[in-house]
Design a protein around this motif. Structure first.
Motif, PDB file in Angstrom:
ATOM      1  N   LEU A 205       0.829  -1.205   0.000  1.00 29.48           N
ATOM      2  CA  LEU A 205       0.000   0.000   0.000  1.00 29.48           C
ATOM      3  C   LEU A 205       0.866   1.258   0.000  1.00 29.48           C
ATOM      4  O   LEU A 205       0.597   2.215  -0.747  1.00 29.48           O
ATOM      5  CB  LEU A 205      -0.924  -0.004   1.220  1.00 29.48           C
ATOM      6  N   ILE A 206       1.925   1.267   0.794  1.00 32.72           N
ATOM      7  CA  ILE A 206       2.833   2.424   0.856  1.00 32.72           C
ATOM      8  C   ILE A 206       3.470   2.673  -0.512  1.00 32.72           C
ATOM      9  O   ILE A 206       3.569   3.807  -0.973  1.00 32.72           O
ATOM     10  CB  ILE A 206       3.895   2.222   1.958  1.00 32.72           C
ATOM     11  N   GLU A 207       3.895   1.598  -1.176  1.00 33.66           N
ATOM     12  CA  GLU A 207       4.507   1.746  -2.512  1.00 33.66           C
ATOM     13  C   GLU A 207       3.503   2.299  -3.521  1.00 33.66           C
ATOM     14  O   GLU A 207       3.842   3.135  -4.358  1.00 33.66           O
ATOM     15  CB  GLU A 207       5.069   0.392  -2.993  1.00 33.66           C
ATOM     16  N   ALA A 208       2.256   1.843  -3.424  1.00 33.39           N
ATOM     17  CA  ALA A 208       1.213   2.341  -4.334  1.00 33.39           C
ATOM     18  C   ALA A 208       0.960   3.826  -4.090  1.00 33.39           C
ATOM     19  O   ALA A 208       0.769   4.595  -5.037  1.00 33.39           O
ATOM     20  CB  ALA A 208      -0.084   1.541  -4.131  1.00 33.39           C
ATOM     21  N   LEU A 209       0.976   4.240  -2.823  1.00 32.89           N
ATOM     22  CA  LEU A 209       0.772   5.652  -2.493  1.00 32.89           C
ATOM     23  C   LEU A 209       1.943   6.504  -2.979  1.00 32.89           C
ATOM     24  O   LEU A 209       1.753   7.622  -3.459  1.00 32.89           O
ATOM     25  CB  LEU A 209       0.578   5.823  -0.979  1.00 32.89           C
ATOM     26  N   LYS A 210       3.157   5.951  -2.866  1.00 37.35           N
ATOM     27  CA  LYS A 210       4.339   6.674  -3.366  1.00 37.35           C
ATOM     28  C   LYS A 210       4.211   6.924  -4.867  1.00 37.35           C
ATOM     29  O   LYS A 210       4.525   8.002  -5.351  1.00 37.35           O
ATOM     30  CB  LYS A 210       5.613   5.860  -3.090  1.00 37.35           C
ATOM     31  N   ALA A 211       3.742   5.903  -5.593  1.00 38.52           N
ATOM     32  CA  ALA A 211       3.606   6.010  -7.047  1.00 38.52           C
ATOM     33  C   ALA A 211       2.574   7.070  -7.430  1.00 38.52           C
ATOM     34  O   ALA A 211       2.716   7.744  -8.447  1.00 38.52           O
ATOM     35  CB  ALA A 211       3.215   4.656  -7.638  1.00 38.52           C
ATOM     36  N   LYS A 212       1.538   7.227  -6.611  1.00 37.72           N
ATOM     37  CA  LYS A 212       0.498   8.220  -6.901  1.00 37.72           C
ATOM     38  C   LYS A 212       0.949   9.641  -6.587  1.00 37.72           C
ATOM     39  O   LYS A 212       0.372  10.602  -7.062  1.00 37.72           O
ATOM     40  CB  LYS A 212      -0.776   7.891  -6.115  1.00 37.72           C
ATOM     41  N   LYS A 213       1.974   9.755  -5.748  1.00 36.32           N
ATOM     42  CA  LYS A 213       2.517  11.069  -5.372  1.00 36.32           C
ATOM     43  C   LYS A 213       1.435  12.004  -4.839  1.00 36.32           C
ATOM     44  O   LYS A 213       1.345  13.170  -5.212  1.00 36.32           O
ATOM     45  CB  LYS A 213       3.236  11.703  -6.558  1.00 36.32           C
TER      46      LYS A 213
ATOM     47  N   ALA B 190       9.363   2.806  12.431  1.00 37.23           N
ATOM     48  CA  ALA B 190       9.344   1.804  11.352  1.00 37.23           C
ATOM     49  C   ALA B 190       8.584   2.329  10.134  1.00 37.23           C
ATOM     50  O   ALA B 190       9.031   2.190   8.991  1.00 37.23           O
ATOM     51  CB  ALA B 190       8.729   0.500  11.851  1.00 37.23           C
ATOM     52  N   TYR B 191       7.432   2.948  10.374  1.00 39.23           N
ATOM     53  CA  TYR B 191       6.630   3.459   9.261  1.00 39.23           C
ATOM     54  C   TYR B 191       7.254   4.706   8.645  1.00 39.23           C
ATOM     55  O   TYR B 191       7.121   4.945   7.447  1.00 39.23           O
ATOM     56  CB  TYR B 191       5.185   3.712   9.705  1.00 39.23           C
ATOM     57  N   SER B 192       7.937   5.511   9.458  1.00 43.12           N
ATOM     58  CA  SER B 192       8.624   6.694   8.935  1.00 43.12           C
ATOM     59  C   SER B 192       9.711   6.295   7.944  1.00 43.12           C
ATOM     60  O   SER B 192       9.944   6.975   6.946  1.00 43.12           O
ATOM     61  CB  SER B 192       9.247   7.497  10.074  1.00 43.12           C
ATOM     62  N   GLN B 193      10.373   5.175   8.224  1.00 41.56           N
ATOM     63  CA  GLN B 193      11.414   4.677   7.321  1.00 41.56           C
ATOM     64  C   GLN B 193      10.813   4.048   6.061  1.00 41.56           C
ATOM     65  O   GLN B 193      11.379   4.143   4.973  1.00 41.56           O
ATOM     66  CB  GLN B 193      12.294   3.647   8.037  1.00 41.56           C
ATOM     67  N   ALA B 194       9.644   3.425   6.213  1.00 41.00           N
ATOM     68  CA  ALA B 194       9.025   2.713   5.089  1.00 41.00           C
ATOM     69  C   ALA B 194       8.394   3.656   4.069  1.00 41.00           C
ATOM     70  O   ALA B 194       8.335   3.342   2.880  1.00 41.00           O
ATOM     71  CB  ALA B 194       7.976   1.733   5.602  1.00 41.00           C
ATOM     72  N   GLY B 195       7.905   4.809   4.523  1.00 45.92           N
ATOM     73  CA  GLY B 195       7.225   5.709   3.606  1.00 45.92           C
ATOM     74  C   GLY B 195       7.350   7.153   4.023  1.00 45.92           C
ATOM     75  O   GLY B 195       7.694   7.453   5.163  1.00 45.92           O
ATOM     76  N   LYS B 196       7.050   8.036   3.085  1.00 42.82           N
ATOM     77  CA  LYS B 196       7.108   9.473   3.370  1.00 42.82           C
ATOM     78  C   LYS B 196       5.683   9.945   3.628  1.00 42.82           C
ATOM     79  O   LYS B 196       4.855   9.961   2.719  1.00 42.82           O
ATOM     80  CB  LYS B 196       7.716  10.218   2.181  1.00 42.82           C
TER      81      LYS B 196
END
Length: 199
Positions: free
Chosen positions: A11-19, A43-49
């Motif tokens: 889910l985090i990667e999908a959100l990153k792609a949507k910017k 942990a979540y801070s490192q995994a996503g912005k």
């Protein structure tokens, strides 16, 4: 050690792609120690912005104001998409089914309500304006059926009474609600049934 699960990573990667702006809401913080919470946040801070990370306890409204304030930053004023007095775009039958299911969630414990579906089998209006609704509550196990009905039908009566009151409020008229409970094993595994129940 706090870990980010595989589903969450996807889910985090999908959100990153949507910017798009992303807010992380961490629920049930009242069930963990402060050190554990800090480890989860790290942990979540490192995994996503994330634009914001907001911890919220499960049992009260603390933190919700911070969430609303954060969401307000991204709200854009626009013209109404629907008339001001329109409360939903769902058919009345679907709303009635959701009201009944809501009462199941409020009155029953644990996982039983998540294995239930409600189907409106009759929805008719009399000349007097009174609405007759027949509803079938489906559950996955015979033991669940017994719990939903309750001793001498008390639980089903309570659920139906609460639902009828909200149905009347929504429809603005008297409602006669009749409910049945049936077992339909593994209904959640059937795409046809899931769609049929409006989920």
């Amino acid at each position: 050690i706090a870990n980010v699960g595989e589903q969450e990573k996807t889910l985090i990667e999908a959100l990153k792609a949507k910017k798009c702006p992303t807010i992380l809401l961490i629920n049930k913080i009242d069930t963990v120690e402060k050190e554990e919470l800090l480890a989860v946040i790290a942990a979540y801070s490192q995994a996503g912005k994330f634009d914001a990370i907001i911890p919220v306890p499960a049992r009260n409204g603390d933190g919700l104001e911070a969430l609303l304030n954060e969401c307000q930053k991204y709200a854009v004023e626009s013209p109404f998409m629907f008339p001001e007095d329109l409360t939903t775009d769902q058919p009345e039958r679907q709303v009635m089914a959701e009201i009944i299911r809501e009462k199941l969630l409020w009155t029953l414990d644990k996982e039983i309500p998540h294995g239930t579906a409600v189907e409106i089998t009759r929805f008719s209006e009399r000349d007097s304006g009174i609405i007759d609704i027949d509803a079938t509550i489906y559950c996955e196990k015979a033991s669940h059926k017994g719990i939903i009905i309750g001793k001498q039908g008390a639980m089903l009566k309570k659920i139906s009474s609460m639902a009828r009151a909200d149905c009347e409020k929504f429809m603005g008229t008297k409602v006669y609600l009749t409910t049945w409970v049936k077992v339909k094993e593994n209904w959640r595994d059937s795409d046809f049934l899931v769609r049929n129940f409006g989920y």
